[in-house]
Structures are given as C-alpha cells and as structure tokens.
Design a protein around this motif. Structure first.
Motif: not given
Ligand code: RUG
Length: 819
Positions: A224-236
């Motif tokens: 369906n042309n949809v691409v969502n996002t899994l946002m994963v956090w790195d620490a610095e």
C-alpha cells in the motif's frame, strides 16, 4: 495496490553494484553475507521513496499520530518481511537465482532483531505491521539495545547465554536521525524559584545527562506504499571530549557521563513476566520515554501553537507499565517547560495516555523503591507525589473512610512507587489482552479501580500478523489457501473462513496433509542439522514453544513424557501414535527453576532418544535458541499446539494463535486467548482439559490443595516424581532435579508447593493426550479439524486487534499514500 513497478533488471544491477561499493568484490566473489547486505540496501532503495512519501502525506494531512511506547519490539528479521510487503518475492527470488544465490539462504544471513523477550515484544511488532499495512500514522518508540535478547546455546543440556551482538555487521535498513537528538537528565536535585507573579519554577541541577539519538527503522505496509517508522533510541555522551569539564577538574563527572551513555542501552533485560527492580532498568525506561515524548511534543509544536489540543493529534499507548513514566514526564514538559497550570497539564496528559496490562501476576507488576526513584528522577518523583496526593484526596472524597481503597489504589505506598496504579490513574483507557484476562483485571487485580472508574476498562484480545506467520513463514500453505479462496485473507484474515467449505473434502485434506508433511520435512532437516537428532516426519509433532516460565507449565508436559516413557518401558508394544515432543524456550538468565527445567527436558531427551527398546515411539527435541526466525519453521510443521498454562495466569498467549493459523490443533486449558480460540473453532476441534480460572482462584483462596495427597494416591505420578530424585535422568548426580521435586511437593508442611497445579491437572492432561492420540489415527478427521483451525483463525489477526484500538482508543484516520 502498490503504485510502483518492480524493475528486475535495475534491481539486479543495483545488487551487483552494492557488492562492489561495499566490499570491492564482484558478485561472483561475494559471500552470502555480503549478498545479504547488498540485497538489503537495494530493497531499502525501493522502500525509501515510499517512506518519504508516507511521512509527507502524514504531514500534509496533519494526521493524528499514535506513539506506541514499548521497551520491547521483537521484530525478527526484516529482509524477508520487507520483500513480502513490497510484493516482490517472486522477482527477487528470480534475480538471486540468476545471480546464483538462494533467497532463503540470503535471508538466513540476517540477525533477528531480538529487541524483546517474548509475547509482549512480538505483539508490538505485529501491531506495527498491521498499522502500516492498514495505512495508519504510527511510530513505534523503543530502545536500540546494543545487545538484544541473548542467544541460547545448549551445552550438556544446560542453557548458556551468549551475547546477541546483532549490530556487529551494521543494520542496512536503519537511518540515524542526528537532527532529532534529545537531552535526558538523571539525578541531581530540584531547586524551586518563585517568580514575581508568585509562580514556582522547578529547576533540576547537578544532574547527569545523556544524549538520546534516534535511529529510524522502516515498517513496510503490505502493498500500500505506506512505510511507518520504528524509532529506537541510542545513547551517547553529551560531550565526549568535555574539555571544559577537565579544565574545571570535573574529570569524574565527564567519565561518569560517558559511562552512563554506554551502559544505558547496552542490553535488554532478559525477563519475561518478572520485574527485577534494577536501577539501570528504570534509567532505560526514563531514557527512551523522555526522548520519545520530547520528540512527539516537538513534532506537534512544529505545526501547532496550542499544546492544550495535543490530544487531538497525539496518543501514547503504554505497552505494559514499563513506559509509565510517560505520564509524569509529559506533565513535567507541560508544566515546567510550557508554563501550563497543573490542571491544564493533567487534562492533556489524561487524554493522551492509554495503558495496556499484559499480566495479572504479582511478580511482574513494577514497584520502585521511593529512594531509588526519587534519587534517579527527582523532578519526576515530585510530580508523581502530587498526582498521588490529589488522587488519594479524590478516593477519600468518593469513599469516605475507605482506607482499604486508599491502600489498594495509592500510587505511592509502603515505600514504593506502584507503576500499574500510576498507569491506571493517568490513562484514559486501561485494557487487558484477552477477554478472560480483562475480566480478571476488573474483578480482582484492579477491582477497586474498576469500581471507581469503570469507563476506562476495556478488552483488546491480542492478534498476530498473518503476513509474517503464514504468508512468509508457511509459503506452501499460503499458496494453497490463495489457490482455494483467493488472496483477500492477506489483508482481511476473516476471509479465510471460506476455507471451511473445503475442510470435509477428501482431496483437499490430502493436499493439506501433503503440505504439512513438506513442512515437517523442512523442520526435520533443521533438527538434524542443529540437534543431530533423527526425527520421523510421520510422527505427530507435538509443539510447545514459548518462554520458559513455571506458569506456562513446560514441566507438566515433560513430566507427562516421562510418564509415557514409563508406560512404554513396561510395555514396549503399547499401542500409541509415534510422537515427537518439540520444545523451544529461553529462560531468564537468573530464573533458576526455569533453567533447571530446560536441563530436565534435555536429560529426558537424552535418555529417551537413545533407548532403542521403545522403537522410536517417542522422541524429544529441544530446539536451541528459539526465536522469531526459527519459530516460523516450527509453526508450519506443528500438528499439536501445547497451550497448557495454569488457568488464570496467561494474559493472552500468542503462539496459540500462530499455531492455529498454521493448522495445529490446540491442547490447552481455558486460559488467556485459548478461551476465544475454542469459541471460534469449536470445542470439538480442540482438546481442552484441566481446572478453570475460577477453580484455580478458588483453590488458592481456600488454600485447600495438597499435592502430597496426589503423590500418595497415584502411583504413576509418584513413580515419575521419584525419578526426579533417584538418578533416572541424572545418574551422576541423582540430586540434580531435587529443586523441581521440591517445587511440586510439600516437603516441609509450611511450604507452599505446586503453586501451578501441575499434579492436580496431570490426569486431565493425560486423558486429553489420549484423545489426541485417538483422533490423530483418524487421518480424515484430523485434517478436517486442522483445516477448520486455519479457517477459523480470522479473529486472531492483529489487523482486527489494531482496528479495535483505533476505533475505541486511538481514533486515528487512515491515510492513502500514492507515489
Ligand atoms: O504473558 C503475556 C502473554 O500472555 C501475552 O500474550 C503477551 C502479549 O500481550 O504478553 C505477555 N507478557 C506479560 N509479557 N510480559 C508480561 C508482563 O510484563
């Protein structure tokens, strides 16, 4: 559906080009691992435009967005799933064939994204798949753990944990988003300043901080042309070379900040259904929550000026209590940074947050010692105190003199911060994960809350994505289903009901049996390669794959195997359908009795598999490192699905659904979602046994169960239990399984024993197993029942679950993306 045309020629060139660019090699010289990377980058090229287009569309429509906050996302591998969802499996398989590679082998090069323990994390992954496939704006927000769930090795029958360095070859699909980095503060103290208008300002000082940097992973919708996002956090570290700090002689502080950044995202805690109370875990929780909430608020502010209307555009779903600090964190941002009054902030927060409870087991409910919580999060603690103060006031107003209610519902009580209570108080919705589970929440665990605010409570029975667990995991069956009824089931699982028309047809049954047989052969090869055990593909594949936990009762299963083995030893000609008992389970590294159960299963396997006198009638296989990728092979090959938890303890279960979808029949208790599975498929097409949830609860309340009575009166059970301590399965150390034996029996009268009712349910389980044996002999009956299981699995799609969350909790609007 999909707007783009897959261009084979271009894709092929790109794969070869990527190998060159990445490895200075020609495609002929490349290793499968290198080809995997090259293919993954080429696939990313295909999805990147859709990814950009999706987010442009969300912006344009100013769509309300879900932030699914979860400590765990058990995504499994990405490549195969992405290829399926861009609907280019056939073409990419052909391209690889032409290049001399096998797609399956290339897929096998990828590490699982094991950023989760079990059901809870996999549920989050299924929800993301459904949200993207249905076209709804959603972010998954989590942690980019450097090490995911450990890899399990079995050495001498024991589980050994090996670090899962899943990022060591890099992750071709991820995109680092430096521009959205956020600062997260821990510790220190809060200074209060009063301004000229009399308003207090709360200033955190002397804190330590880390920089949170998000990495985006694409979540590709199906066609369906949809691409969502899994946002994963790195620490610095905030500033790696903090020369300023060195100059001021703050060397220690600079190093501490560096260490904080290193440790915070180092590893996923390997506990499932158990809360360990570690300080670092609370740090992880606040770290990703503060970062995610800051990002959500920042994104909202980029388009809108009035944060009071945040609930029109943003909803946060708290996946269990782990993300509950979202409630006070959003309060902090609104009050301290945006100048809101308490009441205005509370009105916004309680319209934005919703909470999912996954368990009723006390040991899984998070409670943080005040000392730890207030030291680590001083400002957040102040806010929680105030939430609690106001809430308790309200309880006392509604229930004058109701101190028992205050006791059970207080957020801060007995020196602890109770996260479930905070989650309920601060959310507008509280849901359980199966009908029975939600009823238990309402009637028992959260009874007082339900009495006070019944409108918050609702049920959302879990689901799974048919795209990974049938379309990807069981290609043969998927093609067969499509051949019979068309492919609507891929995006509308209830459609699969049409298959019921074919269940009684002899030819269809034969086709179905052949597919199962092919899938069993595939698993047989896997077992031979990985375990070195020969398994008969004609035997009944009896499967229990899930986390190892006492309440899930892998012990009941293996005790029953020991009992069957005794029967066979007494009578090697005993008439029984040959069976392969297949287990797969990881145990939390510190969960002693669970790890010992793994050793027991392997020890029993060793004895039984090497005893020619039983003529191969039983085999026991423990599959090492059970994870999403090998789970797909196991589900496809299963005949029987073991769902035998102590009734009332399993929130929902989801392997029950995956196995049903793949045509396995359930042997199970009336627990979790099993109840609804039976409702859908009919009790006659499953093997239900044992105590009900009410009986278990009554038995616990009345304290009238003594497993020693069973031991004394049932000689078969006694014999099995004695074999735990007489060296039958551990000749060099007969005491090895003493702790399991003790867990089952009152050795000292004051101890509680068999708290999971293994012995009490044993005979009912045995009877159900003999019904299975009898039913399996009737090939036509079994095939019909198996097809009916597939046909009636429609309810258990995560598309249905997500639709209910959307209609009843999230209120999102569907977005169309065209290229
Ligand atoms: O144990 C539950 C499962 O019954 C359920 O299916 C799954 C998803 O809802 O969540 C599991 N769970 C519960 N994992 N962790 C917890 C408690 O923190």
């Amino acid at each position: 559906m999909s707007g783009y045309q897959f261009n084979k020629k271009q894709f092929k060139q790109e794969v070869a080009g990527n190998v060159k660019k990445l490895y200075r090699r020609t495609i002929e010289e490349a290793s499968p691992k290198q080809v995997f990377q090259a293919v993954a980058y080429a696939v990313k090229d295909v999805i990147i435009d859709e990814w950009i287009a999706t987010h442009r569309e969300y912006e344009k429509q100013d769509a309300k967005t879900l932030y699914y906050l979860s400590m765990e996302f058990l995504m499994g591998r990405a490549l195969g799933n992405n290829i399926i969802n861009i609907r280019a499996v056939k073409e990419i398989r052909e391209v690889l064939d032409e290049l001399g590679f096998d797609l399956n082998v290339i897929e096998d090069q990828e590490s699982d994204y094991a950023l989760g323990n079990g059901g809870l994390g996999r549920l989050a992954a299924c929800f993301l798949d459904s949200l993207a496939s249905m076209g709804y704006p959603a972010y998954g927000c989590g942690i980019r753990y450097k090490y995911g769930l450990f890899k399990q090795k079995i050495e001498n029958g024991y589980q050994v944990e090996i670090p899962d360095n899943w990022l060591k070859d890099g992750n071709p699909f991820e995109v680092r988003r430096e521009e959205y980095a956020a600062l997260i503060k821990f510790g220190g103290n809060v200074r209060v300043e009063c301004d000229s208008s009399g308003r207090n300002h709360f200033i955190q000082e002397n804190y330590q901080s880390v920089r949170a940097v998000p990495y985006d992973l694409p979540v590709v919708g199906y066609g369906n042309n949809v691409v969502n996002t899994l946002m994963v956090w790195d620490a610095e570290p905030v500033d790696t070379f903090n020369l300023d700090a060195f100059d001021k002689g703050e060397y220690n502080n600079a190093v501490e900040q560096e260490n904080l950044a290193k440790t915070i995202v180092e590893v996923l805690y390997p506990n499932d259904n158990h809360y360990a109370g570690k300080e670092l875990r609370l740090k992880q929780q606040y770290f990703f929550i503060s970062a995610s909430i800051q990002r959500a608020v920042g994104k909202y502010k980029a388009k809108h000026s009035d944060l009071h209307k945040l609930p029109d555009k943003v909803v946060f779903q708290l996946n269990d209590t782990h993300p509950t600090v979202a409630i006070p964190e959003l309060m902090r941002i609104l009050i301290d940074e945006e100048g809101f009054s308490w009441d205005d902030a509370w009105a916004v927060v309680t319209k934005c947050c919703a909470y999912t409870n996954h368990t009723v087991m006390a040991e899984a409910l998070e409670k943080w010692p005040i000392e730890l919580f207030s030291r680590l999060l001083p400002r957040i603690y102040q806010i929680v105190e105030e939430i609690n103060r106001r809430f308790v006031e309200e309880v006392r107003r509604i229930y004058p003199g109701g101190e028992d209610k205050v006791r059970s519902m207080s957020i801060i009580y007995d020196g602890q911060v109770k996260m479930a209570n905070l989650a309920v108080v601060g959310s507008f919705s509280v849901n359980g994960v199966a009908a029975l589970h939600t009823e238990i929440l309402k009637k028992r665990v959260l009874k007082d809350f339900y009495g006070m605010m019944p409108w918050k409570f609702n049920n959302k029975t879990n689901g799974i994505t048919q795209r990974r667990f049938l379309l990807h995991g069981n290609e043969l069956l998927a093609d067969w289903v499509t051949g019979k009824i068309g492919d609507e089931w891929i995006t509308d699982l209830p459609y699969i009901k049409k298959l019921a028309l074919f269940a009684g047809d002899e030819k269809c049954q034969q086709e179905f049996r052949n597919i199962k047989y092919q899938n069993k052969l595939r698993l047989v090869r896997y077992i031979k390669e990985n375990n070195g055990i020969d398994v008969d593909p004609r035997s009944l594949f009896d499967v229990q794959v899930k986390r190892l936990h006492e309440y899930k009762r892998q012990l009941l299963n293996i005790l029953h195997v020991m009992y069957l083995y005794n029967m066979l030893k007494d009578d090697p000609d005993m008439d029984m359908v040959p069976r392969t008992f297949i287990f797969g389970a990881k145990a939390a590294a510190g969960y002693r009795i669970a790890k010992l159960t793994i050793k027991l299963i392997n020890s029993v396997a060793d004895v039984i598999n090497n005893d020619p006198s039983i003529k191969g009638k039983i085999k026991v296989v423990f599959i090492e490192d059970y994870r999403v990728s090998n789970a797909e092979l196991i589900y496809a090959a299963a005949d029987l699905s073991e769902q035998i938890s102590t009734a009332s303890r399993e929130g929902s279960g989801t392997s029950n659904m995956k196995l049903m979808l793949n045509g396995a029949l359930t042997i199970g208790t009336m627990d979790g979602a099993n109840v609804e599975i039976v409702e859908e498929v009919g009790r006659e097409n499953a093997f239900i046994f044992g105590m009900s949830a009410d009986e278990v609860i009554a038995c616990e309340t009345n304290n009238d169960y003594n497993p020693m009575d069973i031991f004394n009166n049932d000689q078969d059970i006694r014999r099995v239990l004695m074999q735990l301590i007489n060296g039958s399965y551990a000749p060099e150390n007969p005491e090895l399984f003493r702790d399991i034996y003790n867990s089952l029996l009152n050795t000292r009268s004051t101890d509680k024993a068999d708290t999971y009712f293994n012995l009490k349910d044993f005979r009912a389980y045995d009877e159900a197993q003999w019904q299975v044996d009898k039913a399996y002999r009737d090939e036509a009956w079994w095939a019909e029942a198996a097809i009916l299981n597939v046909a009636n699995s429609g309810k258990f799609s995560s598309d249905r679950t997500v639709r209910q969350y959307i209609d009843e909790i999230w209120h999102l609007d569907k977005v169309e993306v065209s290229l």
